[in-house]
Design a protein around this motif. Sequence first.
Motif, PDB file in Angstrom:
ATOM      1  N   VAL A 131      99.170  94.445  77.701  1.00 42.90           N
ATOM      2  CA  VAL A 131      99.236  93.013  78.023  1.00 42.90           C
ATOM      3  C   VAL A 131     100.202  92.287  77.093  1.00 42.90           C
ATOM      4  CG1 VAL A 131      97.255  92.376  76.572  1.00 42.90           C
ATOM      5  CG2 VAL A 131      97.855  90.971  78.554  1.00 42.90           C
ATOM      6  N   ARG A 133     102.828  93.583  75.840  1.00 37.34           N
ATOM      7  CA  ARG A 133     104.192  93.983  76.193  1.00 37.34           C
ATOM      8  C   ARG A 133     104.656  93.240  77.439  1.00 37.34           C
ATOM      9  NH1 ARG A 133     106.481 100.246  76.384  1.00 37.34           N
ATOM     10  NH2 ARG A 133     108.654  99.684  75.937  1.00 37.34           N
ATOM     11  N   VAL A 134     103.716  92.985  78.341  1.00 42.78           N
ATOM     12  CA  VAL A 134     104.031  92.169  79.521  1.00 42.78           C
ATOM     13  C   VAL A 134     104.218  90.711  79.107  1.00 42.78           C
ATOM     14  CG1 VAL A 134     103.179  91.369  81.752  1.00 42.78           C
ATOM     15  CG2 VAL A 134     102.813  93.751  81.072  1.00 42.78           C
ATOM     16  N   HIS A 135     103.429  90.279  78.125  1.00 36.68           N
ATOM     17  CA  HIS A 135     103.494  88.909  77.620  1.00 36.68           C
ATOM     18  C   HIS A 135     103.789  88.952  76.109  1.00 36.68           C
ATOM     19  CE1 HIS A 135     101.778  87.283  81.344  1.00 36.68           C
ATOM     20  NE2 HIS A 135     100.889  88.269  81.291  1.00 36.68           N
ATOM     21  N   GLU A 215      98.409  87.735  87.140  1.00 38.60           N
ATOM     22  CA  GLU A 215      98.652  89.066  86.587  1.00 38.60           C
ATOM     23  C   GLU A 215      99.034  90.054  87.692  1.00 38.60           C
ATOM     24  OE1 GLU A 215      98.552  89.707  82.985  1.00 38.60           O
ATOM     25  OE2 GLU A 215      98.853  87.587  83.479  1.00 38.60           O
ATOM     26  N   LEU A 218     102.557  90.506  88.419  1.00 38.43           N
ATOM     27  CA  LEU A 218     103.298  91.303  87.439  1.00 38.43           C
ATOM     28  C   LEU A 218     102.944  92.783  87.548  1.00 38.43           C
ATOM     29  CD1 LEU A 218     102.775  88.856  84.438  1.00 38.43           C
ATOM     30  CD2 LEU A 218     104.879  89.164  85.755  1.00 38.43           C
ATOM     31  N   LYS A 221     105.490  95.476  86.410  1.00 36.70           N
ATOM     32  CA  LYS A 221     105.691  95.522  84.964  1.00 36.70           C
ATOM     33  C   LYS A 221     104.524  96.220  84.284  1.00 36.70           C
ATOM     34  CE  LYS A 221     107.601  94.587  80.997  1.00 36.70           C
ATOM     35  NZ  LYS A 221     108.782  95.355  80.532  1.00 36.70           N
ATOM     36  N   TYR A 222     103.307  95.921  84.733  1.00 35.99           N
ATOM     37  CA  TYR A 222     102.138  96.581  84.161  1.00 35.99           C
ATOM     38  C   TYR A 222     102.190  98.088  84.393  1.00 35.99           C
ATOM     39  CZ  TYR A 222      99.316  92.643  82.558  1.00 35.99           C
ATOM     40  OH  TYR A 222      98.827  91.575  81.852  1.00 35.99           O
ATOM     41  N   CYS A 225     104.491  99.671  81.945  1.00 34.14           N
ATOM     42  CA  CYS A 225     103.935  99.713  80.590  1.00 34.14           C
ATOM     43  C   CYS A 225     102.833 100.751  80.464  1.00 34.14           C
ATOM     44  CB  CYS A 225     103.422  98.321  80.189  1.00 34.14           C
ATOM     45  SG  CYS A 225     104.750  97.110  79.970  1.00 34.14           S
TER      46      CYS A 225
END
Length: 292
Positions: A131, A133-135, A215, A218, A221-222, A225
Amino acid sequence: MKNIDTNGYRVEKSIQLNSIKTEEDLHASEKELKKYLKKTRVKLGKFQDVMYAHDKYSVLICLQGMDTSGKDSLIREVFKAFNVRGVEVYSFKVPTDLERSHDYLWRHYIALPPKGKFGVFNRTHYENVLVTRVHPEYILSEHIPGIHSVKDIDEAFWEKRFTQINDFEKHLAQNGTIIFKFFLHLSKEEQRQRLLRRLALKEKNWKFSSGDLKERALWGKYQECYQDAINKTSKKHAPWYVIPADNKEAARVLVAEILLQELTKYTDVVEPELDEETKANIESYKFQLENE
């Protein structure tokens, strides 16, 4: 039900999540899966009892997955047959002010299970490379020396965190903690259906948050990661298992079966023997108690 090859779910080389199925057909009805799970969790509970008496190992189970992947219900169903004192569950949410005043691993370290017990982390120390790394703006609240803005959070920063996490888990394993890490691999469509059910059923409305949709936007992206984290931290002493999670009953069976198959390899976990004096006087002790 087909035989379960647990090796097929363990990550031993680099993976691509989008090439791994999200639903597993175990060739069993829902009723059969529940019956199988019931037998397996009883065996796991008995193992924990012996492990407690043995007093040399603890078990750490890390659960990660996208929202609605079934972590809560899996914990409830897999550990239902345990002595309540034999399993400790921690759900890690947004860090408190106290937790942020320490390094990011501190709150996880103090929640580790003692010898003889199972510990379950519902969301884990991996949130610190997922989380965040996403934010990456969330990192700024940790007040890390040298990190003044998001621009300072580069790839070298994340590589350092992966190294720190690997070192953390290696230290635990070397000191008697048996580590399992499960990624509940959910499809985006199944998540959509589960979110819709939360909205449709009044008794489940409380589980829904508008933040879930933010979320979900995204998702890609998750997934990137998660894939990177799994590939860089799946080690022999702390392996990742990717569990198809679209079918909740099958996912629970897979997790329970992996735990049982792997833990029974620890053949040194046995009940301690009585000392010679106690063994020699058992009949005498029985006689005393029976004739009080």
